[in-house]
Design an enzyme around this catalytic site. Sequence first.
Site, mmCIF file in Angstrom:
data_model
loop_
_atom_site.group_PDB
_atom_site.id
_atom_site.type_symbol
_atom_site.label_atom_id
_atom_site.label_comp_id
_atom_site.label_asym_id
_atom_site.label_seq_id
_atom_site.Cartn_x
_atom_site.Cartn_y
_atom_site.Cartn_z
ATOM 1 N N TYR A 109 0.417 6.756 9.239
ATOM 2 C CA TYR A 109 -0.732 6.156 9.977
ATOM 3 C C TYR A 109 -1.160 6.890 11.201
ATOM 4 O O TYR A 109 -0.220 7.397 11.910
ATOM 5 C CB TYR A 109 -0.361 4.768 10.292
ATOM 6 N N TYR A 148 5.320 5.118 2.062
ATOM 7 C CA TYR A 148 6.155 5.683 3.280
ATOM 8 C C TYR A 148 7.404 4.830 3.444
ATOM 9 O O TYR A 148 7.464 3.527 2.921
ATOM 10 C CB TYR A 148 5.146 5.455 4.400
ATOM 11 N N ARG A 158 7.576 1.044 1.566
ATOM 12 C CA ARG A 158 6.296 0.482 1.140
ATOM 13 C C ARG A 158 5.496 1.190 -0.351
ATOM 14 O O ARG A 158 5.469 2.158 -0.040
ATOM 15 C CB ARG A 158 5.444 0.327 2.279
ATOM 16 N N HIS A 161 -0.604 0.972 -0.366
ATOM 17 C CA HIS A 161 -1.533 -0.074 -0.212
ATOM 18 C C HIS A 161 -2.337 0.271 0.877
ATOM 19 O O HIS A 161 -2.420 1.096 1.810
ATOM 20 C CB HIS A 161 -0.420 -1.168 0.240
ATOM 21 N N HIS A 163 -4.525 -1.989 3.501
ATOM 22 C CA HIS A 163 -4.487 -3.464 4.400
ATOM 23 C C HIS A 163 -6.132 -3.794 4.371
ATOM 24 O O HIS A 163 -7.257 -2.931 4.692
ATOM 25 C CB HIS A 163 -4.294 -3.142 5.840
#
Lengths: 242, 189
Positions: A109, A148, A158, A161, A163
């Site tokens: 991110y 990640y 995780r 995905h 959000h």
Amino acid sequence: MASIDSSQHPPFIFTDYKSSLLRGPMQSPIDIAALYSINSGTKISELLGSLSSRFAIGELDHDLTQNFCRGGEPLGERMIVSGRVLNQLGNPVPGVLIEVWQANASGRYVHKADQHEAPIDPNFIGVGRCISDRDGQYRFCTIKPGAYPWKNHPNAWRPQHIHFSLLGEAINSRLVTQMYFPADPLLSFDPIFLAVPAAARERLVSTFDLSISEAGFALGYHFDIVIAGGLATPNEDHGGHG
Amino acid sequence: MASKFPRGLTPSQTVGPFFTTALTASDNNTFVSPVDNEVSGAGQKINLHGRVLDGNRDPVSDALIEIWQADSQGNLTSTDFLGFARSDTSSNSESSYFFTTIKPGAVNESDAPHISVIVTMRGLLTHVYTRLYFSDELEANQQDSVLNQVPENRRATLIAQRGENKFVPSYHFDIHMQGENETVFFGVL
């Protein structure tokens, strides 16, 4: 009366998801929506609003492959995610602010708190937004996010995905969720996904859809989102949007 | 509830730790959020601030706080007034959120002015709703139909305390996720 629908939403405290233990409330919410039906003259601010189509969206906000280019294009597999925002009756909900954020193709991110040692992509910020149209439709063009690691338990990862944040006409429509990808082997190990009641989990998994794909350019995924609210018409100067 | 409607709700998931770039106005200036961190309009300008505390009473430094309120006349459906704003607790060392807004009017004649608050964070799988009432509205608070649904010994968790600032009234409102002073959260469906 249940004010959080535990047959559809995860519980506040889910033991396998470590950070829920100190952050999820222990006491049950007090239901105030019922005040409206007890006394139809009483306005409840959480049930009333005029928030549809009130937020300004930039021309490229929905296209994460273009909205942060710094002299190049983002790396990774281009994809389109598209679907409709619906209410619980299955009717389209227009005017909903839909905001998305995600990791880049490497699973990183753009955020000061993300310490994962995977490269930042200088051409990708991983943020997008749009407003659902009159048919409740939305569409984002993006890069498929990478999985990640995180620190919830040893060797925790995780699943891939995106959000999603949704805000409709009144704040009782508010939804924050995550969209997953079909057949991801990490789903069966992910406590955030597994906190959702089993019967409702598939609603978080997008479907591959060749008709959304663009030949020679990007793969397509379909993801419909059902939000609460918008069913009652609490006062006469505010027609429910259906 | 689930059986009443043909469509099941999309389940909630946590907002996670990395939402600020997308959702709040303060984090970067190249890709600005469409949702502001202040509410503007006619009426008495006020400030709101506070922290989110976990079950150990430690401040939460990655919470998203959203407010929703009526205009100064108590109107919730005006299209000239946007009573929705966002802040978060990551932008300063005290882990405080901060809003500039205006004091709302009472939505119902017999009720007290209030601001609806949505709280979410990493670790919270479904966002929660609470309400902020004002410590300088003692009489109105006593008549408020929502406050009167709340057990008396928990009502104080919903009252923001007015500080001493002479120019712009400033209200302090901490949100306790757990513990003795757990904030009252509301069901709104």
